[in-house]
Design a protein around this motif. Structure first.
Motif, PDB file in Angstrom:
ATOM      1  N   ASP A  53       0.848  -1.187   0.000  1.00 39.05           N
ATOM      2  CA  ASP A  53       0.000   0.000   0.000  1.00 39.05           C
ATOM      3  C   ASP A  53       0.892   1.247   0.000  1.00 39.05           C
ATOM      4  O   ASP A  53       0.801   2.098   0.877  1.00 39.05           O
ATOM      5  CB  ASP A  53      -0.951  -0.010   1.193  1.00 39.05           C
ATOM      6  CG  ASP A  53      -0.261  -0.383   2.507  1.00 39.05           C
ATOM      7  OD1 ASP A  53       0.962  -0.627   2.498  1.00 39.05           O
ATOM      8  OD2 ASP A  53      -0.951  -0.438   3.533  1.00 39.05           O
ATOM      9  N   THR A  54       1.740   1.348  -1.013  1.00 41.80           N
ATOM     10  CA  THR A  54       2.656   2.478  -1.152  1.00 41.80           C
ATOM     11  C   THR A  54       1.888   3.791  -1.161  1.00 41.80           C
ATOM     12  O   THR A  54       0.875   3.927  -1.851  1.00 41.80           O
ATOM     13  CB  THR A  54       3.447   2.358  -2.467  1.00 41.80           C
ATOM     14  OG1 THR A  54       4.150   1.120  -2.482  1.00 41.80           O
ATOM     15  CG2 THR A  54       4.427   3.514  -2.626  1.00 41.80           C
ATOM     16  N   HIS A  92      -0.636   0.177  -8.353  1.00 43.15           N
ATOM     17  CA  HIS A  92      -1.568   0.866  -7.470  1.00 43.15           C
ATOM     18  C   HIS A  92      -0.837   1.529  -6.312  1.00 43.15           C
ATOM     19  O   HIS A  92       0.329   1.238  -6.040  1.00 43.15           O
ATOM     20  CB  HIS A  92      -2.619  -0.118  -6.928  1.00 43.15           C
ATOM     21  CG  HIS A  92      -2.024  -1.290  -6.202  1.00 43.15           C
ATOM     22  ND1 HIS A  92      -1.738  -2.481  -6.829  1.00 43.15           N
ATOM     23  CD2 HIS A  92      -1.642  -1.451  -4.907  1.00 43.15           C
ATOM     24  CE1 HIS A  92      -1.215  -3.329  -5.953  1.00 43.15           C
ATOM     25  NE2 HIS A  92      -1.141  -2.725  -4.780  1.00 43.15           N
ATOM     26  N   MET A  93      -1.542   2.428  -5.628  1.00 39.14           N
ATOM     27  CA  MET A  93      -1.041   3.096  -4.426  1.00 39.14           C
ATOM     28  C   MET A  93      -2.104   3.047  -3.341  1.00 39.14           C
ATOM     29  O   MET A  93      -3.301   2.929  -3.629  1.00 39.14           O
ATOM     30  CB  MET A  93      -0.700   4.564  -4.713  1.00 39.14           C
ATOM     31  CG  MET A  93       0.462   4.805  -5.635  1.00 39.14           C
ATOM     32  SD  MET A  93       0.855   6.588  -5.763  1.00 39.14           S
ATOM     33  CE  MET A  93       1.720   6.848  -4.196  1.00 39.14           C
ATOM     34  N   GLY A  94      -1.665   3.166  -2.095  1.00 47.58           N
ATOM     35  CA  GLY A  94      -2.595   3.252  -0.983  1.00 47.58           C
ATOM     36  C   GLY A  94      -3.216   4.637  -0.919  1.00 47.58           C
ATOM     37  O   GLY A  94      -2.517   5.652  -1.011  1.00 47.58           O
ATOM     38  N   ARG A 272     -10.210   3.265 -11.144  1.00 44.88           N
ATOM     39  CA  ARG A 272      -9.808   1.862 -11.029  1.00 44.88           C
ATOM     40  C   ARG A 272      -9.106   1.628  -9.698  1.00 44.88           C
ATOM     41  O   ARG A 272      -8.300   2.425  -9.249  1.00 44.88           O
ATOM     42  CB  ARG A 272      -8.867   1.489 -12.187  1.00 44.88           C
ATOM     43  CG  ARG A 272      -8.400   0.035 -12.173  1.00 44.88           C
ATOM     44  CD  ARG A 272      -7.650  -0.309 -13.454  1.00 44.88           C
ATOM     45  NE  ARG A 272      -6.495   0.535 -13.658  1.00 44.88           N
ATOM     46  CZ  ARG A 272      -5.274   0.293 -13.169  1.00 44.88           C
ATOM     47  NH1 ARG A 272      -5.068  -0.768 -12.409  1.00 44.88           N
ATOM     48  NH2 ARG A 272      -4.276   1.114 -13.430  1.00 44.88           N
ATOM     49  N   ARG A 273      -9.423   0.517  -9.079  1.00 45.91           N
ATOM     50  CA  ARG A 273      -8.799   0.141  -7.815  1.00 45.91           C
ATOM     51  C   ARG A 273      -8.119  -1.215  -7.987  1.00 45.91           C
ATOM     52  O   ARG A 273      -8.243  -1.860  -9.034  1.00 45.91           O
ATOM     53  CB  ARG A 273      -9.861   0.071  -6.707  1.00 45.91           C
ATOM     54  CG  ARG A 273     -11.037  -0.803  -7.067  1.00 45.91           C
ATOM     55  CD  ARG A 273     -12.190  -0.708  -6.095  1.00 45.91           C
ATOM     56  NE  ARG A 273     -13.371  -1.373  -6.626  1.00 45.91           N
ATOM     57  CZ  ARG A 273     -14.464  -1.653  -5.923  1.00 45.91           C
ATOM     58  NH1 ARG A 273     -14.525  -1.304  -4.651  1.00 45.91           N
ATOM     59  NH2 ARG A 273     -15.490  -2.248  -6.485  1.00 45.91           N
ATOM     60  N   PHE A 274      -7.384  -1.631  -6.984  1.00 47.56           N
ATOM     61  CA  PHE A 274      -6.780  -2.953  -6.985  1.00 47.56           C
ATOM     62  C   PHE A 274      -7.834  -3.952  -6.519  1.00 47.56           C
ATOM     63  O   PHE A 274      -8.296  -3.893  -5.371  1.00 47.56           O
ATOM     64  CB  PHE A 274      -5.567  -2.977  -6.051  1.00 47.56           C
ATOM     65  CG  PHE A 274      -4.969  -4.350  -5.859  1.00 47.56           C
ATOM     66  CD1 PHE A 274      -4.233  -4.939  -6.861  1.00 47.56           C
ATOM     67  CD2 PHE A 274      -5.152  -5.044  -4.669  1.00 47.56           C
ATOM     68  CE1 PHE A 274      -3.679  -6.201  -6.694  1.00 47.56           C
ATOM     69  CE2 PHE A 274      -4.600  -6.303  -4.483  1.00 47.56           C
ATOM     70  CZ  PHE A 274      -3.864  -6.880  -5.501  1.00 47.56           C
ATOM     71  N   PHE A 275      -8.197  -4.864  -7.427  1.00 49.42           N
ATOM     72  CA  PHE A 275      -9.275  -5.803  -7.157  1.00 49.42           C
ATOM     73  C   PHE A 275     -10.508  -5.015  -6.677  1.00 49.42           C
ATOM     74  O   PHE A 275     -10.940  -4.100  -7.338  1.00 49.42           O
ATOM     75  CB  PHE A 275      -8.839  -6.870  -6.168  1.00 49.42           C
ATOM     76  CG  PHE A 275      -7.865  -7.871  -6.749  1.00 49.42           C
ATOM     77  CD1 PHE A 275      -7.208  -7.649  -7.944  1.00 49.42           C
ATOM     78  CD2 PHE A 275      -7.577  -9.050  -6.089  1.00 49.42           C
ATOM     79  CE1 PHE A 275      -6.317  -8.564  -8.491  1.00 49.42           C
ATOM     80  CE2 PHE A 275      -6.676  -9.980  -6.615  1.00 49.42           C
ATOM     81  CZ  PHE A 275      -6.058  -9.726  -7.804  1.00 49.42           C
ATOM     82  N   ASP A 276     -11.046  -5.379  -5.499  1.00 55.28           N
ATOM     83  CA  ASP A 276     -12.209  -4.658  -4.981  1.00 55.28           C
ATOM     84  C   ASP A 276     -11.842  -3.861  -3.740  1.00 55.28           C
ATOM     85  O   ASP A 276     -12.694  -3.563  -2.908  1.00 55.28           O
ATOM     86  CB  ASP A 276     -13.346  -5.637  -4.684  1.00 55.28           C
ATOM     87  CG  ASP A 276     -12.939  -6.736  -3.701  1.00 55.28           C
ATOM     88  OD1 ASP A 276     -11.733  -6.859  -3.402  1.00 55.28           O
ATOM     89  OD2 ASP A 276     -13.829  -7.485  -3.249  1.00 55.28           O
ATOM     90  N   ILE A 277     -10.568  -3.490  -3.623  1.00 54.48           N
ATOM     91  CA  ILE A 277     -10.081  -2.800  -2.428  1.00 54.48           C
ATOM     92  C   ILE A 277     -10.061  -1.297  -2.686  1.00 54.48           C
ATOM     93  O   ILE A 277      -9.217  -0.793  -3.439  1.00 54.48           O
ATOM     94  CB  ILE A 277      -8.676  -3.304  -2.039  1.00 54.48           C
ATOM     95  CG1 ILE A 277      -8.709  -4.822  -1.842  1.00 54.48           C
ATOM     96  CG2 ILE A 277      -8.193  -2.596  -0.780  1.00 54.48           C
ATOM     97  CD1 ILE A 277      -7.349  -5.433  -1.612  1.00 54.48           C
ATOM     98  N   GLU A 279      -9.187   1.057  -0.844  1.00 58.65           N
ATOM     99  CA  GLU A 279      -8.041   1.749  -0.251  1.00 58.65           C
ATOM    100  C   GLU A 279      -6.802   1.675  -1.132  1.00 58.65           C
ATOM    101  O   GLU A 279      -5.747   2.186  -0.760  1.00 58.65           O
ATOM    102  CB  GLU A 279      -7.717   1.163   1.130  1.00 58.65           C
ATOM    103  CG  GLU A 279      -8.771   1.428   2.196  1.00 58.65           C
ATOM    104  CD  GLU A 279      -9.994   0.526   2.040  1.00 58.65           C
ATOM    105  OE1 GLU A 279      -9.848  -0.588   1.494  1.00 58.65           O
ATOM    106  OE2 GLU A 279     -11.088   0.953   2.448  1.00 58.65           O
ATOM    107  N   LEU A 280      -6.915   1.030  -2.316  1.00 59.87           N
ATOM    108  CA  LEU A 280      -5.788   0.920  -3.248  1.00 59.87           C
ATOM    109  C   LEU A 280      -6.248   1.400  -4.619  1.00 59.87           C
ATOM    110  O   LEU A 280      -7.085   0.749  -5.254  1.00 59.87           O
ATOM    111  CB  LEU A 280      -5.286  -0.526  -3.328  1.00 59.87           C
ATOM    112  CG  LEU A 280      -4.721  -1.127  -2.033  1.00 59.87           C
ATOM    113  CD1 LEU A 280      -4.410  -2.605  -2.222  1.00 59.87           C
ATOM    114  CD2 LEU A 280      -3.479  -0.374  -1.573  1.00 59.87           C
ATOM    115  N   ALA A 281      -5.713   2.523  -5.061  1.00 60.88           N
ATOM    116  CA  ALA A 281      -6.136   3.141  -6.323  1.00 60.88           C
ATOM    117  C   ALA A 281      -5.175   2.791  -7.447  1.00 60.88           C
ATOM    118  O   ALA A 281      -3.947   2.855  -7.276  1.00 60.88           O
ATOM    119  CB  ALA A 281      -6.222   4.660  -6.166  1.00 60.88           C
ATOM    120  N   GLY A 282      -5.732   2.451  -8.607  1.00 57.77           N
ATOM    121  CA  GLY A 282      -4.930   2.096  -9.769  1.00 57.77           C
ATOM    122  C   GLY A 282      -4.135   3.275 -10.297  1.00 57.77           C
ATOM    123  O   GLY A 282      -4.619   4.408 -10.359  1.00 57.77           O
TER     124      GLY A 282
END
Length: 941
Positions: A53-54, A92-94, A272-277, A279-282
């Motif tokens: 979650d950079t 992605h980033m946090g 866009r996010r990472f999977f369905d999370i 808190e993680l943006a593409g």
């Protein structure tokens, strides 16, 4: 040679920072490791235990010690001739919370932000209320409720010098263009000049600089007067009062973000996010400027010789993985000239990529291979009995009352995940194709709903993670997988939708449709292709690894990342074919048997694999266990808990991960083990999404299952059941240990680069994360290694795991002494003849007169028998079974593991002789001619 000899994966976090690895370097070096393979080191969310979650691409995580600590670690590594491979996260980033300045700048300035193109945001969605805005679905209640309840507040952050909306730990910067409206809410004469100055800021882009200057003036004023000076302004926006609620709402409506209830994410999210999370943006790393920004620090570390190669996380999330990898390779090649002369060869590059059975890594990516999930599947499968499918299906269906075929369960899981978790992503892809349709006169009447129906079936039917089509068309490999998915989707769709499916086929690089090349804008089509391919990968992952693996449990050792539970086993010839292909195409590919993402430890899988050899015996064991635990199940209105499937998977988990030295009457040990399994149980039930889930947890069901486990493991009424579980584990353990030693030997000898996951040089009976990231007892491992016992000498005490470490050490030291053999040596499958031929696997590696002959035992349960105490098969059980030797071998071969010298005669070695001291063998020798050339004698141990 840029390929490491062998890596050790370390998970860094605040409780295990970079400096903690320095005292371990000597141990790793002496063991035979050439490189540390590090988890992500860029600054991540505070307290992160994984680093994925950079939040800042420009700094190393201060919780890990920052760049100074990295320098200290690398200095120690260089002193031992070692290197460092770094895990990077380009996809992605946090986001959320107060710590990602790039994300916060986007929320503050919207499309005016210098970072507006960093994240994959749709600034012009179909919803007019979101045009130019970022949906932020973090509220714990519907927006109106959250506002009136006062959980959304206005505040002034003096440290950052800005007005913010806040919701618990989340902060949302107010756009400075609107500071005038904020200040006007309070009747404060000394605010009038600043208020009016803000109000006069031009609306054009040129006004941004003026607004920033005024923002700084306000910050200086607050610094002089104190933040309480703005208390009347803050009070005027108190949403618990009607006027304050209206005022704060009007202010929020004008921001570059829209606050929303968390449940809106699945339907309305416009980024866009990472999977369905959420808190993680593409990240749009395909954009040149974003690529440079995201990699500036890691490129500098590489050029400075602090990092020697990279592992790319989730490469399938990137819109064009091939182009990204080629760009990354070019930059590393360019930077090589800047690296210090004393740095090890750099440029090692592998990608985290899940490959379907028979799916090759695409050509042309210019990488050294994958991170090893494919090998983890192959080596696991060859140690299972492939003929156990029907018998284990029957055991599972009888125990659970569910005979639903695996394929039907997979389809159901895909549909549920697509519906419940990826509605917004599906909508994005659908609208992208709809725009393509609108740009052609012949297809403009195709409706959004029709495209969605066809696209939905295509995604559900997709057989692999994704294809790699771009606007120029498909590869042969893409044709294969898209054709299979299209055929399946056609069978499921009514005929009226078949023409729409044909259009999607064409848009995805198939046969050109009439008029398409004349009127279609390539960018529109390319965007649609990208959104489709970025959708299929997370659907595949979430539906199988994070859903079906926890529903379908006929044999949990095959429910592993990179594996297909429908494939029970792999023949030796299939394993040899995979190894040969890897030697030809990706000889430096990483070989993994345990990772930070595995579902259960490598040795727990090997123990459970034994059940594939004894399905009838397992049926009786399971029936007895179910009878013993039945009184412990809880009665609920919806039925007994745990449900049959949950109970069977729990029992398998307890048996597979049962610590080898745990006694069923060890109260403290049982309690500690139960606590670990309880963490797995809760995660498993929620991931399954049948009786409970992460979004709407059924705490009654979960509590009943937790009570069942507690009673089973610690209460007097569970005594007979846990004794039976321990007995089952004891029955499987010797054959499981044979499997484990075979798996270990294969990983360190076949073509490829072996990776040792932290701590797994002893037995690994870990469970899914976070259990597989527990602290490692390195003092015990160091002490065992320094004792220097030979593997054969540790067979009697095999339960403590030292034998595995000794095998690893011997093989790593052989790799260090013979690097060319392992890096470039041939791979030659060898024949085994006799009654036990199916119980062994053998091959030869050969290079410049040096040979390594490897033979391992597989499927040993029948030959060990139920009462075996040691993982060693008798000579009588092997009988006349023998290894057939090829021509051209040295006269003598040294057994690296058994400390014996063998002189093969008549082109055969009896397996009873070969496995006289251990169930695995690795024989090293050098031809007389090669020895004379080097002036060396035949190696002796």
């Amino acid at each position: 040679m840029r390929t490491p000899r062998a890596t050790v994966r370390l998970q860094f976090h605040r409780d295990f920072p970079l400096d903690a690895a320095i005292p371990l370097v000597d141990y790793f070096a002496d063991l035979g490791i050439s490189h540390i393979y590090s988890s992500p080191l860029l600054t991540s969310r505070p307290g992160s235990n994984h680093g994925y979650d950079t939040v800042d691409h420009g700094t190393l995580d201060p919780e890990l010690g920052g760049e100074a600590a990295l320098g200290r670690l690398v200095a120690k590594l260089r002193g031992r001739g070692m290197g460092l491979i770094l895990d990077i996260v380009p996809n992605h980033m946090g986001v959320g919370g107060p710590d990602n300045r790039v994300w916060l700048d986007v929320l503050e300035w919207g499309r005016e932000s210098a970072y507006a193109d960093v994240f994959d945001i749709n600034w012009t969605p179909a919803d007019a209320a979101l045009v130019g805005k970022v949906l932020v679905p973090v509220l714990g209640a519907p927006y109106g409720n959250a506002l009136r309840d006062g959980t959304i507040t206005l505040a002034y952050d003096a440290e950052r010098g800005e007005f913010q909306a806040r919701h618990y730990d989340h902060v949302f910067p107010i756009c400075p263009r609107l500071y005038g409206e904020v200040l006007a809410a309070a009747d404060m004469p000394d605010l009038v000049p600043l208020r009016d100055a803000f109000a006069a800021v031009p609306a054009e882009r040129a006004g941004k600089a003026e607004a920033l200057q005024l923002k700084e003036r306000l910050a200086m004023r607050v610094a002089d007067a104190g933040v309480d000076w703005l208390a009347p302004v803050i009070a005027a926006h108190d949403a618990t009062a009607p006027d304050g609620c209206r005022r704060l709402h009007l202010l929020l409506e004008k921001q570059n973000f829209r606050l929303a209830w968390w449940r809106t994410a699945n339907d309305d999210l416009n980024w866009r996010r990472f999977f369905d999370i959420t808190e993680l943006a593409g990240v749009q790393v395909e954009r040149q400027e974003v690529f440079e920004q995201a990699h500036a620090l890691v490129f500098r570390l590489y050029a400075d010789g602090l990092v020697d190669g990279f592992r790319v996380d989730h490469v399938d999330g990137i819109s064009d993985p091939a182009a990204y990898c080629r760009r990354l390779r070019r930059r590393l090649d360019q930077l090589d000239a800047k690296r210090p002369h004393d740095a090890p060869p750099g440029g090692y590059l592998v990608v985290e990529k899940i490959l379907h059975q028979g799916e090759p890594l695409p050509d042309g990516w210019q990488v050294d291979g994958t991170t090893g999930y494919d090998f983890m599947d192959e080596v696991g499968a060859v140690l299972h009995d492939p003929d156990a499918d029907e018998a284990l299906d029957l055991v599972w269906s009888r125990a659970t009352g569910d005979a639903t075929p695996y394929g039907a369960q997979l389809e159901a899981a895909r549909r549920q995940v697509l519906r419940d978790g990826f509605g917004a992503e599906m909508q994005t892809a659908t609208r992208a194709f709809h725009r393509v349709a609108r740009e052609d006169l012949d297809t403009r009447d195709i409706t959004l709903a029709a495209i969605r129906r066809a696209l939905n079936e295509l995604v559900v039917a997709f057989p692999v993670y994704r294809t790699y089509v771009d606007a120029s068309g498909r590869s042969d490999q893409d044709w294969t997988y898209l054709s299979a998915a299209l055929a399946q989707a056609r069978r499921r769709l009514p005929p009226i939708d078949h023409p729409v499916l044909d259009l999607i086929d064409g848009w995805l690089g198939g046969e050109a449709q009439r008029g398409l090349g004349d009127v279609l804008e390539a960018g529109t089509r390319g965007y649609a292709i990208a959104k489709f391919q970025q959708l299929t990968a997370p659907i595949a992952a979430k539906s199988v690894e994070d859903t079906l693996f926890y529903r379908y449990g006929r044999l949990l050792s095959r429910n592993e990342v990179g594996s297909d539970p429908a494939q029970m086993g792999l023949s030796p010839s299939g394993f040899h074919a995979a190894a040969t292909a890897r030697a030809t195409r990706f000889p430096g590919a990483m070989l993994a048997t345990a990772t930070h993402d595995h579902k259960r430890g490598e040795d727990a899988r090997m123990r459970l694999a034994v059940l594939s050899e004894i399905p009838n015996e397992w049926s009786g064991m399971l029936e007895e266990l179910r009878t013993l635990v039945e009184p412990l199940r809880r009665a609920l209105p919806s039925g007994s808990a745990p449900a049959p499937a949950d109970a069977v998977m729990l029992l398998q988990t307890l048996i597979g991960a049962w610590p080898p030295t745990l006694s069923p009457d060890d109260a403290a040990g049982l309690a500690a083990y139960a606590e670990r399994v309880a963490g797995w149980q809760l995660k498993a039930m929620r991931e399954a999404k049948v009786h409970t889930n992460w979004i709407f947890p059924d705490t009654v069901y979960e509590g009943a299952c937790a009570g069942f486990l507690s009673d089973l493991m610690t209460a007097p009424e569970g005594e007979s059941a846990r004794a039976a579980i321990a007995e089952c584990a004891t029955r499987l353990a010797p054959a499981g240990a044979v499997n484990s030693l075979a798996q270990t030997v294969l990983k360190f000898t076949v073509p490829g680069m072996p990776d040792l996951y932290q701590g797994t040089e002893f037995w690994d009976f870990s469970l899914v994360d976070p259990d597989n990231r527990r602290p490692v007892d390195y003092p015990a491992r160091i002490a065992a290694f320094e004792a220097g016992a030979a593997p054969a000498a540790l067979l009697e005490a095999w339960r403590d795991g030292r034998i595995k470490q000794a095998v690893i050490a011997r093989l790593l030291q052989a790799r260090a002494a013979n690097p060319a053999l392992f890096a470039d040596g041939s791979y030659e499958p060898l024949a085994i003849e006799g009654p036990g031929a199916g119980q062994a696997l053998a091959f030869l590696r050969r290079h410049a007169g040096t040979v390594l002959l490897v033979t391992v035992t597989r499927r040993a349960a029948a030959m060990l028998g139920p009462g075996a105490a040691l993982p060693l098969i008798s000579a009588e059980a092997w009988g006349e079974t023998a290894l057939v030797l090829p021509n051209g071998l040295p006269a003598c071969l040294d057994d690296l593991l058994g400390d014996e010298r063998l002189a093969p005669a008549a082109g055969r070695i009896p397996l009873a002789r070969l496995f006289g001291r251990l169930p695995v063998a690795a024989l090293l020798g050098r031809s007389t001619a090669a020895s004379a050339e080097t002036g060396a004698a035949v190696p002796a141990l």
